[in-house]
Write a protein that holds these residues in place. Structure first.
Motif, PDB file in Angstrom:
ATOM      1  N   MET A 118       4.595  -2.432  54.728  1.00  0.00           N
ATOM      2  CA  MET A 118       4.050  -1.084  54.807  1.00  0.00           C
ATOM      3  C   MET A 118       4.501  -0.402  56.098  1.00  0.00           C
ATOM      4  N   ALA A 119       4.496  -1.144  57.196  1.00  0.00           N
ATOM      5  CA  ALA A 119       4.923  -0.577  58.480  1.00  0.00           C
ATOM      6  C   ALA A 119       6.418  -0.272  58.491  1.00  0.00           C
ATOM      7  N   ARG A 120       7.204  -1.084  57.780  1.00  0.00           N
ATOM      8  CA  ARG A 120       8.654  -0.872  57.775  1.00  0.00           C
ATOM      9  C   ARG A 120       9.041   0.491  57.210  1.00  0.00           C
ATOM     10  N   VAL A 121       8.369   0.918  56.135  1.00  0.00           N
ATOM     11  CA  VAL A 121       8.747   2.174  55.486  1.00  0.00           C
ATOM     12  C   VAL A 121       8.087   3.378  56.137  1.00  0.00           C
ATOM     13  N   ALA A 122       7.312   3.154  57.202  1.00  0.00           N
ATOM     14  CA  ALA A 122       6.614   4.233  57.895  1.00  0.00           C
ATOM     15  C   ALA A 122       7.388   4.687  59.122  1.00  0.00           C
ATOM     16  N   ALA A 123       7.422   5.997  59.334  1.00  0.00           N
ATOM     17  CA  ALA A 123       8.056   6.552  60.529  1.00  0.00           C
ATOM     18  C   ALA A 123       7.312   6.069  61.779  1.00  0.00           C
ATOM     19  N   PRO A 124       7.959   6.081  62.937  1.00  0.00           N
ATOM     20  CA  PRO A 124       7.336   5.531  64.150  1.00  0.00           C
ATOM     21  C   PRO A 124       5.975   6.123  64.481  1.00  0.00           C
ATOM     22  N   ASP A 125       5.762   7.411  64.183  1.00  0.00           N
ATOM     23  CA  ASP A 125       4.476   8.044  64.497  1.00  0.00           C
ATOM     24  C   ASP A 125       3.589   8.176  63.265  1.00  0.00           C
ATOM     25  N   ALA A 126       3.899   7.439  62.206  1.00  0.00           N
ATOM     26  CA  ALA A 126       3.148   7.544  60.953  1.00  0.00           C
ATOM     27  C   ALA A 126       1.770   6.907  61.079  1.00  0.00           C
ATOM     28  N   VAL A 127       0.906   7.233  60.110  1.00  0.00           N
ATOM     29  CA  VAL A 127      -0.412   6.621  59.990  1.00  0.00           C
ATOM     30  C   VAL A 127      -0.385   5.643  58.819  1.00  0.00           C
ATOM     31  N   LEU A 128      -0.915   4.448  59.042  1.00  0.00           N
ATOM     32  CA  LEU A 128      -1.069   3.449  58.001  1.00  0.00           C
ATOM     33  C   LEU A 128      -2.556   3.317  57.681  1.00  0.00           C
ATOM     34  N   ALA A 129      -2.910   3.261  56.407  1.00  0.00           N
ATOM     35  CA  ALA A 129      -4.315   3.167  56.024  1.00  0.00           C
ATOM     36  C   ALA A 129      -4.454   2.254  54.816  1.00  0.00           C
ATOM     37  N   THR A 130      -5.440   1.374  54.861  1.00  0.00           N
ATOM     38  CA  THR A 130      -5.613   0.405  53.783  1.00  0.00           C
ATOM     39  C   THR A 130      -7.064  -0.046  53.701  1.00  0.00           C
ATOM     40  N   THR A 131      -7.428  -0.643  52.573  1.00  0.00           N
ATOM     41  CA  THR A 131      -8.796  -1.103  52.350  1.00  0.00           C
ATOM     42  C   THR A 131      -8.785  -2.471  51.682  1.00  0.00           C
ATOM     43  N   ILE A 132      -9.877  -3.203  51.884  1.00  0.00           N
ATOM     44  CA  ILE A 132     -10.162  -4.425  51.121  1.00  0.00           C
ATOM     45  C   ILE A 132     -11.656  -4.448  50.814  1.00  0.00           C
ATOM     46  N   TRP A 133     -12.034  -5.314  49.892  1.00  0.00           N
ATOM     47  CA  TRP A 133     -13.449  -5.521  49.621  1.00  0.00           C
ATOM     48  C   TRP A 133     -14.068  -6.462  50.646  1.00  0.00           C
ATOM     49  N   ILE A 134     -15.266  -6.132  51.088  1.00  0.00           N
ATOM     50  CA  ILE A 134     -16.120  -7.081  51.807  1.00  0.00           C
ATOM     51  C   ILE A 134     -17.204  -7.574  50.859  1.00  0.00           C
ATOM     52  N   VAL A 135     -17.857  -6.644  50.170  1.00  0.00           N
ATOM     53  CA  VAL A 135     -18.764  -6.977  49.070  1.00  0.00           C
ATOM     54  C   VAL A 135     -18.151  -6.356  47.824  1.00  0.00           C
ATOM     55  N   SER A 136     -17.648  -7.184  46.940  1.00  0.00           N
ATOM     56  CA  SER A 136     -16.907  -6.711  45.776  1.00  0.00           C
ATOM     57  C   SER A 136     -17.782  -6.762  44.526  1.00  0.00           C
ATOM     58  N   PRO A 137     -17.258  -6.307  43.378  1.00  0.00           N
ATOM     59  CA  PRO A 137     -18.028  -6.379  42.135  1.00  0.00           C
ATOM     60  C   PRO A 137     -18.342  -7.794  41.670  1.00  0.00           C
ATOM     61  N   SER A 138     -17.733  -8.793  42.302  1.00  0.00           N
ATOM     62  CA  SER A 138     -17.909 -10.173  41.821  1.00  0.00           C
ATOM     63  C   SER A 138     -19.362 -10.626  41.861  1.00  0.00           C
ATOM     64  N   TRP A 139     -20.161 -10.094  42.792  1.00  0.00           N
ATOM     65  CA  TRP A 139     -21.550 -10.548  42.873  1.00  0.00           C
ATOM     66  C   TRP A 139     -22.319 -10.229  41.598  1.00  0.00           C
TER      67      TRP A 139
END
Length: 256
Positions: A118-139
């Motif tokens: 993800m960082a490779r395809v981003a310009a040097p001053d770009a913003v990277l944003a991502t998410t993961i589950w901490i509490v997911s639907p599995s419960w």
């Protein structure tokens, strides 16, 4: 991401609405759009990409699963879509001013390598944003299994050397090890008001680990699973919806 093969329609009818819970938070963290170039990795049915486009970004969606792209093309016909997946995106170095990945890094074989791509395809001053589950639907589905007297599948965990702690701090450390800089991670909790039809569409359609587990059952166990599902929903339904609380880690960083 083989578990999503053929699941585009089922995902659109179920968890797409749940995953939209982070969309506004991602838009807010990216800063001014000004029609700058943005890549949404693992764009699925295109909901986040369309949301970002409406916020003023010049968006390209990148999605490996054909059935997801079919739904995206139908629901968002003007969206630019490209076939491709982490950890080898079909783009040049520094091509985008922002790169997003909503609930993608929790599905890849090597999260640190994916973060670095993800960082490779981003310009040097770009913003990277991502998410993961901490509490997911599995419960929720674990409760269904317990009530049905069924032993849930253990799930496919990554090897210890590739895995990371599924907390906000653990997510931040993993991204740092994947080459991200100036990382900020926050927890986001919201309640998804899901209809019973939406919830059942995920199981019956084989979406995620709970759906794969349901589809692996013999007929008699499927009957038990559905009975337990109906009982649990009946206990929690209010105004024809079940309110399910979920928590995600939302991270932003820079490629350098």
């Amino acid at each position: 991401m083989r578990e999503w093969a053929g699941k585009g329609e089922a995902y659109a009818a179920s968890y797409a609405a749940l995953c939209a819970g982070t969309h506004d938070a991602l838009v807010a963290r990216l800063g001014p759009a000004r029609e700058r170039r943005l890549l949404d990795v693992g764009s699925g049915t295109g909901a986040l990409a369309a949301h970002l486009s409406a916020a003023g970004w010049n968006v390209t969606g990148c999605e490996p699963e054909e059935t997801m792209r079919v739904v995206a093309g139908r629901q968002h016909p003007t969206l630019a879509l490209v076939e491709g997946a982490l950890p080898a995106l079909p783009f040049a170095d520094a091509e985008f001013d922002a790169v997003t990945a909503n609930f993608v890094l929790n599905h890849v074989d090597d999260p640190r390598v994916a973060a670095r791509e993800m960082a490779r395809v981003a310009a040097p001053d770009a913003v990277l944003a991502t998410t993961i589950w901490i509490v997911s639907p599995s419960w929720f589905w674990l409760s269904v299994c317990e009530r049905a007297g069924l032993a849930p599948a253990a799930g496919n965990r990554l090897p210890p050397e590739r895995d990371f702690e599924r907390t906000a701090s653990g997510f931040g450390r993993m991204l740092s090890e994947g080459g991200w800089h100036r990382i900020k991670v926050a927890e986001l909790t919201w309640s998804w008001r899901a209809t019973i039809d939406q919830l059942w569409a995920s199981a019956e359609g084989g979406v995620a680990s709970a759906g794969a587990f349901y589809q692996s059952l013999i007929v008699a166990d499927r009957v038990q699973f559905r009975r337990a599902f109906d009982q649990l929903c009946a206990e929690h339904v209010v105004d024809e919806a079940v309110a399910l609380e979920h928590t995600a880690a939302v991270a932003v960083g820079r490629p350098g």
